[in-house]
Write a protein that holds these residues in place. Structure first.
Motif, PDB file in Angstrom:
ATOM      1  N   TRP A   1       9.542  -2.325   6.098  1.00  0.00           N
ATOM      2  CA  TRP A   1       8.957  -1.253   5.304  1.00  0.00           C
ATOM      3  C   TRP A   1       8.091  -1.855   4.193  1.00  0.00           C
ATOM      4  O   TRP A   1       8.488  -2.819   3.538  1.00  0.00           O
ATOM      5  CB  TRP A   1      10.051  -0.421   4.631  1.00  0.00           C
ATOM      6  N   ARG A   2       6.937  -1.169   3.961  1.00  0.00           N
ATOM      7  CA  ARG A   2       6.053  -1.565   2.865  1.00  0.00           C
ATOM      8  C   ARG A   2       6.355  -0.679   1.651  1.00  0.00           C
ATOM      9  O   ARG A   2       6.423   0.528   1.756  1.00  0.00           O
ATOM     10  CB  ARG A   2       4.587  -1.379   3.270  1.00  0.00           C
ATOM     11  N   SER A   3       6.557  -1.285   0.510  1.00  0.00           N
ATOM     12  CA  SER A   3       6.766  -0.476  -0.695  1.00  0.00           C
ATOM     13  C   SER A   3       5.449   0.246  -1.007  1.00  0.00           C
ATOM     14  O   SER A   3       4.382  -0.191  -0.569  1.00  0.00           O
ATOM     15  CB  SER A   3       7.176  -1.350  -1.867  1.00  0.00           C
ATOM     16  N   TYR A   4       5.536   1.338  -1.756  1.00  0.00           N
ATOM     17  CA  TYR A   4       4.318   2.114  -2.034  1.00  0.00           C
ATOM     18  C   TYR A   4       3.246   1.293  -2.744  1.00  0.00           C
ATOM     19  O   TYR A   4       2.070   1.564  -2.610  1.00  0.00           O
ATOM     20  CB  TYR A   4       4.648   3.344  -2.891  1.00  0.00           C
ATOM     21  N   PHE A   5       3.685   0.298  -3.491  1.00  0.00           N
ATOM     22  CA  PHE A   5       2.696  -0.512  -4.213  1.00  0.00           C
ATOM     23  C   PHE A   5       2.336  -1.801  -3.467  1.00  0.00           C
ATOM     24  O   PHE A   5       1.721  -2.704  -4.021  1.00  0.00           O
ATOM     25  CB  PHE A   5       3.216  -0.831  -5.623  1.00  0.00           C
TER      26      PHE A   5
ATOM     27  N   GLY B   1       1.439  -6.637   8.316  1.00  0.00           N
ATOM     28  CA  GLY B   1       2.569  -6.605   9.257  1.00  0.00           C
ATOM     29  C   GLY B   1       3.650  -5.608   8.852  1.00  0.00           C
ATOM     30  O   GLY B   1       4.699  -5.525   9.483  1.00  0.00           O
ATOM     31  N   LEU B   2       3.388  -4.820   7.812  1.00  0.00           N
ATOM     32  CA  LEU B   2       4.399  -3.883   7.316  1.00  0.00           C
ATOM     33  C   LEU B   2       4.072  -2.446   7.745  1.00  0.00           C
ATOM     34  O   LEU B   2       2.972  -2.169   8.226  1.00  0.00           O
ATOM     35  CB  LEU B   2       4.470  -3.980   5.789  1.00  0.00           C
ATOM     36  N   ALA B   3       5.041  -1.570   7.555  1.00  0.00           N
ATOM     37  CA  ALA B   3       4.850  -0.173   7.967  1.00  0.00           C
ATOM     38  C   ALA B   3       5.088   0.764   6.773  1.00  0.00           C
ATOM     39  O   ALA B   3       5.936   0.485   5.911  1.00  0.00           O
ATOM     40  CB  ALA B   3       5.816   0.171   9.098  1.00  0.00           C
ATOM     41  N   PHE B   4       4.343   1.868   6.748  1.00  0.00           N
ATOM     42  CA  PHE B   4       4.417   2.855   5.656  1.00  0.00           C
ATOM     43  C   PHE B   4       5.850   3.396   5.521  1.00  0.00           C
ATOM     44  O   PHE B   4       6.394   4.014   6.442  1.00  0.00           O
ATOM     45  CB  PHE B   4       3.433   3.990   5.971  1.00  0.00           C
ATOM     46  N   ILE B   5       6.428   3.192   4.356  1.00  0.00           N
ATOM     47  CA  ILE B   5       7.842   3.523   4.132  1.00  0.00           C
ATOM     48  C   ILE B   5       8.115   5.033   4.179  1.00  0.00           C
ATOM     49  O   ILE B   5       9.210   5.486   4.504  1.00  0.00           O
ATOM     50  CB  ILE B   5       8.304   2.927   2.776  1.00  0.00           C
TER      51      ILE B   5
END
Ligand code: NOJ
Length: 563
Positions: free
Chosen positions: A140-144, A221-225
């Motif tokens: 998961w990607r943090s919002y920031f 490589g991250l995904a929208f949390i």
């Protein structure tokens, strides 16, 4: 739906750090706000929402709270806040505070206990999870930006969750004791006589935790949390519980930062909804791509704007009540977002004011918007304070932008654009502070653009906002403008934005030229009265053809007098 005091109010949002410094340390404070209550009253607003003033290390502008019961000393004392409530009450101004309960600061004693004493009950106040072979539990990607998981120091393969910065660990709402602590804290403040709260990031409190590597939607490589933590099934139980235990018994005004899908709006703002109203993002984030990468350009048109505003108005009035805004502390200045640079002037500023202030809902004016304050141009990245700006800059470089392009991109949408000090007068630091060390740059346009100059100028943007508020609150049109139905008006000319407000047989028509070219519009015979217009005169001929100059706006009514 019943009438309520908060439907009839106009809110003024204050970012305390930038509003008025009373002790000249370069940072705004509560005493500064008290000294400016008369100004707020003069504008006609009767509710203030103050962004967080609780104890905080200020990693994210106070949205990282380390003590919910203590005012941070940079803003003053708890007694100053009591005095603010008292003085505001004398002026008939209600006060809303910010409620940040999705996360705390990592410096909150609960989190410190959770870290240093893993066996304590506070461990379960947050979301600690084992990783996968030393890697985070998921991508998961943090919002920031960056992973939403932070390794726990001195523990192997252990991580904690933070949807925002790593200094903002998420609370574990599944834990009943956490919820009890939060409700007690909310009631503590409401018992002091607050009008209510603006509620931060509330749709994130329920998490659907899943281990694994999910399909990435970015270069990192991250995904929208948000797919796992926004408005998840089960959240309704806690939202209802919170309302029943806190806001409802206090008859509070509550406005949630909650971009609720249309089909669920009823639960949120219906007759017995969780909140009085929610903020819609569809027209303020019109320039933000879905991935949240605001360094990327996104193309939008006024046709999209119309669709988004009108859809939100229609859906909201069907279910309940809405919050109207063009600016806040997370947005750049509206005039720079919506109007081409060469057309930024008092006409276009007044047109934007007309557009949003007369829609159906409670208007929120963000400090300085009533003066038409503009974005600032920062010369280097170091000039920015905002944590999100720094992370966007990093992402822009990763994406492949050159440093100058990345700087240009963040300048356009940085949250610091609206956080620059309030421009009060022509004195040092625009009258905000006499310090040589103001926490964020003052916009150099303050000698021409400031409150003092506008207060005495009848044609100023400030006085235009004041008139709009006066029309809404104290005129023969107030019932239509507050409680009237919203009706979109179709015209074949796409460049004019038109809507009506209607109550029984009374109609108010809002006509807005949203372009820099002249437009024509034939005014129906029934409209005989002008309520407000942004040019010095009106070009209406015998055949009732109206010529609309660039960004001209005119508001008419079918009662009240002769055109
Ligand atoms: C929304 C607030 O308005 C914003 O300023 C903050 O960064 C996030 N929520 C996290 O609390």
């Amino acid at each position: 739906m019943a009438n309520s005091w908060w439907k009839e109010s106009v809110v003024y949002q204050i970012y305390p750090k930038s509003f008025q410094d009373s002790n000249n340390d370069g940072i705004g404070d509560i005493k500064g706000i008290i000294s400016r209550l008369d100004y707020i009253k003069k504008l006609g607003t009767d509710v203030i929402w103050i962004c967080p003033v609780y104890k905080s290390p200020m990693d994210d502008g106070g949205y990282d709270i380390s003590d919910y019961f203590q005012i941070d000393e940079m803003f003053g004392t708890n007694e100053d806040l009591d005095e603010l409530l008292e003085k505001a009450k004398q002026l008939d101004i209600k006060v809303l505070m910010d409620l940040v309960v999705n996360h705390t600061s990592d410096e909150h004693v609960w989190f410190q206990e959770a870290l240093h004493n893993p066996a304590s009950k506070y461990r379960d106040y947050y979301i600690f999870k084992e990783g996968i072979d030393g890697n985070p539990p998921n991508n998961w990607r943090s919002y920031f930006g960056g992973s939403a998981w932070e390794p726990v120091p001195n523990e192997e393969n252990m991580f904690y969750l933070h949807a925002f910065t790593k200094k903002q660990p998420d609370l574990n709402w599944e834990n009943e004791e956490v919820r009890e602590e939060i409700y007690a804290m909310i009631n503590y403040w409401l018992d002091k006589g607050l009008g209510g709260f603006r509620i931060d990031a509330i749709l994130n409190i329920k998490k659907r935790l899943e281990y694994g590597i999910f399909e990435s939607d970015g270069e990192d490589g991250l995904a929208f949390i948000g797919h796992w933590i926004l408005n998840q099934p089960g959240i309704e139980v806690w939202l209802k519980e919170m309302r029943e235990r806190t806001f409802k018994p206090h008859n509070s005004m509550t406005v949630a930062e909650a971009d609720v899908p249309n089909e669920r709006l009823d639960e949120y703002i219906g007759e017995d909804g969780y909140y009085s109203m929610v903020f819609d993002f569809s027209y303020t984030d019109i320039d933000v791509p879905e991935t949240g990468e605001w360094f990327k350009d996104s193309q939008w048109t006024w046709t999209d704007m119309r669709t988004n505003i009108f859809t939100n108005q229609l859906v909201t009035q069907d279910k309940g009540w809405g919050a109207l805004y063009l600016e806040n502390h997370d947005q750049p200045r509206s005039i720079n977002k919506y109007i081409p640079e060469e057309w930024i002037n008092d006409y276009s500023k007044k047109m934007l004011a007309t557009l949003f202030m007369l829609l159906r809902g409670t208007p929120f004016i963000y400090q300085g918007q009533e003066l038409g304050m503009t974005n600032i141009e920062m010369a280097s990245l170091e000039d920015f304070d905002d944590v999100a700006t720094h992370s966007q800059y990093k992402r822009a470089l990763e994406y492949g932008l050159a440093p100058e392009q990345a700087l240009k991109a963040v300048n356009k949408r940085s949250r610091d654009n609206s956080r620059t000090p309030m421009q009060w007068n022509t004195q040092k630091n625009a009258g905000f502070s006499t310090s040589d060390n103001v926490w964020l740059k003052v916009n150099p346009n303050y000698p021409e653009l400031n409150a003092e100059a506008q207060l005495t100028n009848q044609q100023s943007v400030f006085n235009y906002y004041r008139q709009l508020i006066e029309l809404r609150k104290n005129s023969v049109y107030n019932d239509v403008l507050i409680y009237g139905q919203f009706l979109p008006v179709k015209d074949k000319n796409e460049h004019i934005l038109l809507y009506e407000r209607q109550l029984e047989d009374k109609i108010v028509l809002v006509i807005l030229n949203v372009t820099a070219t002249e437009q024509e519009y034939y005014v129906d015979e029934q409209y005989q009265q002008v309520l407000i217009n942004n040019y010095e005169d009106i070009l209406l001929d015998q055949s009732r053809k109206l010529r609309l100059r660039p960004f001209e706006s005119i508001v008419l009514a079918n009662y009240g007098g002769q055109l």
